[in-house]
Enzyme design. Structure first.
Site, PDB file in Angstrom:
ATOM      1  CB  VAL A  46      -0.966   0.003   1.208  1.00 43.47           C
ATOM      2  CG1 VAL A  46      -1.763   1.305   1.267  1.00 43.47           C
ATOM      3  CG2 VAL A  46      -1.907  -1.187   1.150  1.00 43.47           C
ATOM      4  CB  CYS A  47       4.122   1.991   1.638  1.00 42.05           C
ATOM      5  SG  CYS A  47       3.760   1.348   3.282  1.00 42.05           S
ATOM      6  N   PRO A  48       3.718   2.282  -1.484  1.00 40.95           N
ATOM      7  CG  PRO A  48       4.300   0.595  -2.994  1.00 40.95           C
ATOM      8  CD  PRO A  48       4.038   0.855  -1.531  1.00 40.95           C
ATOM      9  CG  LEU A  51       5.086   6.825   0.199  1.00 39.62           C
ATOM     10  CD1 LEU A  51       6.433   6.180   0.503  1.00 39.62           C
ATOM     11  CD2 LEU A  51       4.826   7.996   1.135  1.00 39.62           C
TER      12      LEU A  51
END
Length: 187
Positions: A46-48, A51
């Site tokens: 999920v992080c990329p 970001l």
């Protein structure tokens, strides 16, 4: 206790920013609006998406005088490696702060102690270094940069217009409210 209207605690962190390792402290926040976006870890799922969404909207934040700081418990070396190997993360031009000591994650109350990772915490900080917005999501729930941008605009509007408040879904140019006795029960 809520972090709303509290001063950002003193900190010193290494960051990967535009091809360099730089040091960032709370002094860098003074005089401008800032957003801290905590996330669990580099090289995840999920992080990329989050970001990358911030990177795609970064110019809009910059037009408002806002600096974005992403933060995870990884090192600045790991941030560089991720930046160099991921097309999505390679778009990032805002500072990527490292928190391997977990001090920032603890100070912002997003640390998952037993995992050494942070929850998805979003913090909008005013030019005096006071936290104005706090949002913390469980790690399976991604955030939306456009909604964050709307909230930043509302925070800036309220700061510039004492006595006015922004209702739900407010966007610039729409009506605000002036809380008063005459409004009680009328909304």
């Amino acid at each position: 206790m809520s972090l709303i209207n509290t001063q950002v605690k003193p900190f010193k962190a290494q960051a990967y920013h535009n091809g360099k390792f730089v040091e960032v402290t709370e002094a860098a926040l003074k005089g401008k609006w800032s957003v801290f976006v905590f996330y669990p870890a580099d090289f995840t799922f999920v992080c990329p998406t989050e970001l990358g969404d911030l990177a795609d909207n970064y110019a809009e934040f910059q037009k408002l005088g806002v600096e974005i700081y992403s933060v995870s418990t990884d090192t600045h070396f790991t941030h560089k490696a991720w930046h160099d190997t991921s097309d999505t993360i390679g778009k990032i031009t805002y500072p990527m702060l490292a928190d391997p000591t977990l001090a920032l994650s603890r100070a912002f109350e997003v640390l998952i102690e037993e995992e050494g990772l942070a929850y998805r915490g979003t913090f909008v900080i005013d030019p005096e270094g006071k936290i104005k917005i706090v949002e913390v999501n469980d790690n399976g729930i991604g955030r939306d940069a456009k909604e964050l941008l709307r909230k930043v605009k509302a925070a800036q509007y309220v700061a510039a217009h004492p006595g006015e408040v922004c209702p739900a879904k407010w966007t610039p140019g729409e009506a605000t409210l002036r809380p008063s006795l005459s409004l009680v029960g009328k909304i």
